[in-house]
Design a protein around this motif. Structure first.
Motif, PDB file in Angstrom:
ATOM      1  N   ASN A 111       0.812  -1.215   0.000  1.00  0.00           N
ATOM      2  CA  ASN A 111       0.000   0.000   0.000  1.00  0.00           C
ATOM      3  C   ASN A 111       0.846   1.266   0.000  1.00  0.00           C
ATOM      4  O   ASN A 111       0.521   2.252  -0.679  1.00  0.00           O
ATOM      5  N   ASP A 112       1.946   1.265   0.733  1.00  0.00           N
ATOM      6  CA  ASP A 112       2.772   2.466   0.862  1.00  0.00           C
ATOM      7  C   ASP A 112       4.089   2.358   0.100  1.00  0.00           C
ATOM      8  O   ASP A 112       5.001   3.171   0.323  1.00  0.00           O
ATOM      9  N   GLY A 169       9.188   1.631   4.212  1.00  0.00           N
ATOM     10  CA  GLY A 169       8.261   1.586   3.092  1.00  0.00           C
ATOM     11  C   GLY A 169       8.931   1.446   1.752  1.00  0.00           C
ATOM     12  O   GLY A 169       8.359   1.829   0.718  1.00  0.00           O
ATOM     13  N   SER A 221       8.034  -4.495   0.363  1.00  0.00           N
ATOM     14  CA  SER A 221       6.974  -5.176   1.104  1.00  0.00           C
ATOM     15  C   SER A 221       7.559  -6.349   1.877  1.00  0.00           C
ATOM     16  O   SER A 221       8.555  -6.948   1.472  1.00  0.00           O
TER      17      SER A 221
END
Length: 504
Positions: free
Chosen positions: A332-333, A383, A386
């Protein structure tokens, strides 16, 4: 016309300079030898007068004063023949050949002359050998089985093999390689079992090596390989004497160089690179299971990261819904595309692996463990990657370590990157295309002229008993047909059955 004349003249000069038999005179030779600080010429005058010349760094000084001088200084000796008859030594050579004197003296022989200016002399062998002790294998360590590994002395290594094959058919052909290094190279095989074509191919390729300095068997490996541009090793590099003795009994050829603690064996096949020699010390069911685990680990190591990139880039529909939510949440980030994320992590793993290999052992282990934990945790928290991909890359790196032969593990490390690039541009189709390229390359590849992926292609059903799995010894009654041994039978099945029936 002038250009061609100059070129021809230059080639003639190079041929003359590279010729082993130049116009070297004895005074010129002695001038070259005495220019070195470790060369010594001593005049001995007692009952007889003669001159002794040798390299102090090559000759054992105890031999000179204990085993040589007492025999030739206490009684009158008129000529070199008297000295040769009186010395209780083997391997002495009487010659006036300047080139032979030069070669022998630089190998550790002592030159004895009655007249200092006379090229006629007696060469006495006295090489001072400084070698490390035989230790346990480092790159091919096994829990079960012998714990001896090769050292840098060729004679010691041949002894380790010969004591495992105490037969007169055990044959060693020795050649010299390297214009400057004059490295002793031994081609080893069992006469009556090894195919003559394989033996002649190995001898010819070693003789054809034109290189100034050959210091290790890895040089020879690269120079005699069928395809020097292939990332796949075409000869097995091993440090285990028991492995060499085993492949020799199968009809293969081994090549060893003085100064190298490794031996090259061939012709070889790709399945042998995933067979640990420890497999033969275990029950066949366990050995087969471990071999299959290694093969699956290699496939996972090569394909896991490329498939991750391909699926996340092109094929989201292939991911189950429950797993898709986890992947989306983990990315997501992340500001980078999957390919850049994967390449950064793969390069980080390779940097840690290289740093751990080049540093001293204790520091290297610390760098590998601490660096992996710190960098991985920091990358996820920042970030930059992952946590799912971090787990996949770590498992892929761990799976690559299961390859028993170090050279093949390096190839596996390299193969991941072209698969990643194909996966980025064409997805799963790109992975399939890259895999097809690799298979087509392996189909064309040979080892000493023999098929590289035998017994899979061309199919040899009998050889499959010791390929992907290892069948019991009672079933492996013939040598691999891919190397074309002269004697195909490993054991007499009829005699073995008769003995078994008698015992019953």
């Amino acid at each position: 016309m002038i250009f061609f004349k100059k070129k021809k003249k230059k080639q003639q000069q190079e041929a003359t300079s590279n010729s082993p038999k130049g116009t070297l005179t004895f005074p010129e030779l002695m001038k070259k030898l005495t220019a070195s600080a470790d060369f010594s010429t001593v005049k001995q005058s007692s009952v007889s007068t003669f001159y002794i010349s040798y390299y102090k760094t090559l000759v054992n000084p105890e031999f000179v004063h204990r085993d040589l001088l007492p025999y030739i200084t206490e009684i009158p000796l008129k000529n070199l023949d008297d000295i040769q008859k009186h010395l209780p030594l083997d391997g002495m050579v009487k010659t006036d050949d300047v080139h032979e004197i030069a070669n022998k003296v630089t190998e550790g022989f002592i030159l004895i002359q009655m007249n200092k200016d006379d090229p006629k002399g007696l060469l006495v062998p006295s090489l001072s050998t400084e070698n490390r002790q035989i230790s346990i294998p480092e790159t091919e360590f096994s829990v079960v089985g012998p714990k001896e590994a090769f050292v840098e002395s060729l004679d010691t290594n041949l002894n380790l093999i010969r004591k495992r094959l105490p037969i007169p058919e055990f044959t060693v052909k020795e050649v010299r390689v390297g214009k400057l290094s004059k490295t002793r190279v031994a081609i080893i095989y069992i006469d009556g079992i090894a195919d003559e074509e394989n033996v002649n191919t190995a001898i010819q390729r070693v003789n054809d090596i034109e290189y100034d300095h050959v210091v290790d068997s890895s040089y020879i490996n690269q120079m005699i390989s069928d395809n020097e541009n292939s990332p796949f090793p075409q000869l097995i590099d091993t440090e285990r004497p028991d492995r060499v003795a085993s492949v020799l009994s199968e009809g293969k050829v081994a090549i060893m160089a003085d100064g190298s603690p490794h031996a090259l064996t061939g012709p070889t096949t790709i399945v042998e690179f995933f067979s640990a020699f420890e497999d033969y010390f275990l029950n066949w069911t366990l050995a087969s299971a471990f071999r299959l685990i290694r093969l699956m680990a290699v496939m996972f190591s090569v394909l896991s990261t490329p498939l991750y990139v391909a699926v996340l880039t092109f094929h989201y529909e292939m991911i189950p819904e429950n797993l898709l939510a986890t992947l989306v949440a983990s990315r997501n980030d992340i500001p980078f595309p999957p390919i850049l994320e994967a390449i950064v992590l793969e390069l980080s793993i390779e940097l840690l692996r290289e740093a751990g290999a080049r540093l001293p052992s204790k520091v290297g282990q610390t760098i590998g463990i601490v660096g992996g934990i710190v960098i991985g945790t920091a990358a996820v928290q920042a970030g930059l990657t992952s946590n799912v991909l971090l787990i996949i890359v770590a498992l892929a790196a761990l799976a690559s370590f299961t390859t028993p032969v170090y050279q093949m593990s390096n190839t596996i490390r390299l193969l991941r990157f072209p698969f990643l690039l194909f996966a980025q541009f064409l997805g799963v189709l790109g992975v399939a295309i890259c895999f097809a390229f690799i298979v087509s390359h392996l189909l064309k590849l040979t080892s000493l002229g023999r098929p590289y992926i035998a017994p899979l292609y061309p199919l040899r059903v009998n050889d499959l008993k010791d390929a992907l799995i290892r069948m019991p010894f009672s079933v492996q009654n013939s040598r691999p047909s891919s190397v074309r041994p002269q004697d195909k039978a490993k054991m007499n099945k009829k005699r073995a059955k008769e003995k078994h029936d008698i015992e019953d």
